[in-house]
Design an enzyme around this catalytic site. Structure first.
Site, PDB file in Angstrom:
ATOM      1  N   ARG A   1      18.746   2.052 -27.770  1.00 61.18           N
ATOM      2  CA  ARG A   1      19.787   1.512 -28.012  1.00 61.18           C
ATOM      3  C   ARG A   1      20.247   0.251 -28.590  1.00 61.18           C
ATOM      4  O   ARG A   1      21.154  -0.117 -28.852  1.00 61.18           O
ATOM      5  CB  ARG A   1      20.639   1.242 -26.418  1.00 61.18           C
ATOM      6  CG  ARG A   1      20.488   3.017 -25.713  1.00 61.18           C
ATOM      7  CD  ARG A   1      21.499   2.711 -24.859  1.00 61.18           C
ATOM      8  NE  ARG A   1      21.580   4.064 -23.795  1.00 61.18           N
ATOM      9  CZ  ARG A   1      21.054   4.201 -22.379  1.00 61.18           C
ATOM     10  NH1 ARG A   1      20.701   3.020 -21.711  1.00 61.18           N
ATOM     11  NH2 ARG A   1      21.296   5.421 -22.494  1.00 61.18           N
TER      12      ARG A   1
ATOM     13  N   PHE B   1      27.451  12.849 -27.469  1.00 61.45           N
ATOM     14  CA  PHE B   1      26.658  12.636 -26.750  1.00 61.45           C
ATOM     15  C   PHE B   1      26.511  11.387 -25.837  1.00 61.45           C
ATOM     16  O   PHE B   1      25.059  10.683 -25.196  1.00 61.45           O
ATOM     17  CB  PHE B   1      25.173  13.436 -26.753  1.00 61.45           C
ATOM     18  CG  PHE B   1      25.562  15.318 -27.307  1.00 61.45           C
ATOM     19  CD1 PHE B   1      25.839  16.031 -26.794  1.00 61.45           C
ATOM     20  CD2 PHE B   1      24.925  14.746 -28.564  1.00 61.45           C
ATOM     21  CE1 PHE B   1      25.789  16.941 -27.205  1.00 61.45           C
ATOM     22  CE2 PHE B   1      25.360  16.415 -29.677  1.00 61.45           C
ATOM     23  CZ  PHE B   1      25.340  17.333 -28.989  1.00 61.45           C
TER      24      PHE B   1
ATOM     25  N   ASP C   1      31.993  12.938 -25.313  1.00 66.01           N
ATOM     26  CA  ASP C   1      31.247  13.531 -24.637  1.00 66.01           C
ATOM     27  C   ASP C   1      31.764  15.086 -24.226  1.00 66.01           C
ATOM     28  O   ASP C   1      33.232  15.020 -23.829  1.00 66.01           O
ATOM     29  CB  ASP C   1      30.948  12.730 -23.892  1.00 66.01           C
ATOM     30  CG  ASP C   1      29.611  13.689 -22.576  1.00 66.01           C
ATOM     31  OD1 ASP C   1      28.805  13.320 -23.199  1.00 66.01           O
ATOM     32  OD2 ASP C   1      29.894  14.134 -22.081  1.00 66.01           O
ATOM     33  N   SER C   2      31.853  15.806 -23.228  1.00 62.73           N
ATOM     34  CA  SER C   2      32.377  17.356 -22.955  1.00 62.73           C
ATOM     35  C   SER C   2      31.971  17.230 -21.449  1.00 62.73           C
ATOM     36  O   SER C   2      33.260  17.378 -21.135  1.00 62.73           O
ATOM     37  CB  SER C   2      31.532  18.273 -23.337  1.00 62.73           C
ATOM     38  OG  SER C   2      30.325  18.683 -22.469  1.00 62.73           O
TER      39      SER C   2
ATOM     40  N   ASP D   1      22.361  12.228 -30.002  1.00 61.95           N
ATOM     41  CA  ASP D   1      21.491  12.198 -28.534  1.00 61.95           C
ATOM     42  C   ASP D   1      21.830  13.522 -27.455  1.00 61.95           C
ATOM     43  O   ASP D   1      22.413  12.753 -26.484  1.00 61.95           O
ATOM     44  CB  ASP D   1      22.056  11.150 -28.189  1.00 61.95           C
ATOM     45  CG  ASP D   1      20.621  10.711 -26.449  1.00 61.95           C
ATOM     46  OD1 ASP D   1      20.104  11.580 -26.955  1.00 61.95           O
ATOM     47  OD2 ASP D   1      20.838   9.863 -25.744  1.00 61.95           O
TER      48      ASP D   1
ATOM     49  N   CYS E   1      14.748  15.244 -27.097  1.00 59.26           N
ATOM     50  CA  CYS E   1      14.656  14.864 -26.149  1.00 59.26           C
ATOM     51  C   CYS E   1      13.457  16.679 -25.578  1.00 59.26           C
ATOM     52  O   CYS E   1      13.304  16.116 -24.197  1.00 59.26           O
ATOM     53  CB  CYS E   1      15.381  14.324 -24.812  1.00 59.26           C
ATOM     54  SG  CYS E   1      16.667  15.983 -23.773  1.00 59.26           S
TER      55      CYS E   1
END
Length: 394
Positions: free
Chosen positions: A210, A226, A248-249, A298, A338
């Site tokens: 970040r 995300f 974001d969801s 991400d 990831c």
């Protein structure tokens, strides 16, 4: 002690200190080991290799712990391992950062155990039956070493099903964390929901990434996909981004992100928070002709295993293609995976394919990795799960 004998030719990885013994490598078990029992592992010539935790339900049938036969796996062994892991992270705790991963499973010779420190609270995840057996010892040692206000368990994991364990959430020590715990990372305040948030509450593995990405945002129009609780968003605003759109969801993630902007006193007039499926939103932005100077992608883990890698590669390619098409010339894409099953070279190839499909010429200008509190053990390269690329559109 129960004894596990490995098939001929299946002992090489164990001799080389790899911590996993797969069920197919086992010739026979002497005794009647139960899930979570400590067993001694031998090769076909009856030579001792290591001690480990057994689980007959799991594809990873033995998780190896100790290769010196003189070191008995007793209470003090567990306490020493916990103490070593914690002591290795203490230098990372400062007035600018009170959040750190204390224990990283196999990397710290504690397979199946994750522990994260969030200010005055510790969040714990237990993935294996062997760790479940010694949970009280581990919690007691963490409590003595760090004197937290509370230790909370978030063991609602798919992996527990393979270990024959039920989901378990709840207080293990001290107080239940409040709805939001105020933490500091890179000098930025976040409100973390340990009890109901994603994973153990926060993604501290992106701490350094970040800060690195934020060096490129001054005066730039940024899209953070995300975004979860706003790690990349808040770092971008602090470093002078002209505007940030966060996607974001999760409604809870968006609510938490907006709260985090307020508690840091950041100007929100140039911030747009969008609750949406990211792929859908990227498609809509493309149809609207929107352009950005820097985009962060991400996503969650697309490849939980090597068997899922081909499908995951297509998903990563499509996501990154959509992102690249929204970038101005000279724009930057900070893109991450990831998925432990996807190595960095495969990821580079996927991004190259995405650029080709997007009609973009790109350069890789930086390679991200996981931070110091998520170390990669030399004998366990599978622990290197987080990788990323900073990509410039030429």
């Amino acid at each position: 002690m129960n004894k596990i004998i490995l098939n001929k030719g299946k002992d090489k990885a164990a001799w080389q200190l790899h911590p996993w013994v797969f069920s197919g490598a086992i010739s026979k078990a002497l005794g009647k080991p139960q899930n979570g029992d400590i067993v001694s592992v031998y090769n076909i010539e009856d030579e001792f290799i290591a001690y480990g935790m057994y689980n007959g339900n799991s594809r990873v049938a033995v998780r190896l712990l100790e290769w010196d036969p003189r070191n008995e796996i007793d209470e003090q062994w567990w306490r020493n391992r916990v103490k070593k892991a914690v002591n290795n992270r203490l230098s990372l705790l400062t007035d600018q950062n009170n959040t750190v991963r204390l224990i990283f499973a196999e990397a710290d010779f504690l397979p199946g155990l994750i522990a994260d420190k969030y200010a005055d609270y510790i969040s714990v995840q237990i993935h294996s039956a062997g760790i479940e057996r010694v949970k009280d010892i581990i919690i007691d040692e963490l409590a003595q070493l760090l004197e937290p206000k509370g230790i909370y368990e978030r063991s609602d994991l798919k992996s527990r099903e393979y270990e024959g364990l039920p989901d378990t959430n709840g207080k293990l020590f001290g107080d239940v964390p409040p709805e939001f715990v105020d933490i500091i990372e890179n000098g930025i305040h976040y409100q973390v929901n340990i009890v109901e948030g994603q994973k153990s509450g926060f993604y501290c593995d992106q701490r350094e990434n970040r800060a690195i990405t934020a060096k490129y945002v001054h005066g730039k129009k940024v899209l953070d996909c995300f975004s979860y609780s706003g790690g990349f968003t808040l770092n971008a605003f602090r470093e002078g981004a002209s505007s940030v759109t966060s996607v974001d969801s999760s409604a809870l993630a968006i609510e938490t992100l907006n709260n985090n902007i307020k508690i840091n006193g950041l100007d929100s007039k140039n911030h747009i928070a969008v609750q949406s499926d990211v792929n859908k939103y990227l498609r809509e932005l493309g149809e609207q002709g929107e352009k950005f100077d820097l985009i962060v992608l991400d996503p969650p883990k697309y490849a939980p295993s090597r068997a899922a890698l081909e499908k995951a590669s297509r998903a990563y390619k499509d996501l990154n293609r959509r992102g690249l098409m929204l970038l101005n010339s000279g724009g930057l894409l900070a893109t991450f995976s990831c998925s432990g099953a996807m190595d960095i070279e495969t990821f580079k190839q996927v991004i190259a394919w995405a650029a080709l499909d997007a009609g973009k010429e790109i350069q890789f200008i930086y390679q991200y990795c996981q931070p110091e509190d998520h170390p990669v053990r030399a004998s366990f390269p599978e622990g290197e799960y987080l990788k990323g690329l900073l990509v410039r559109v030429v």
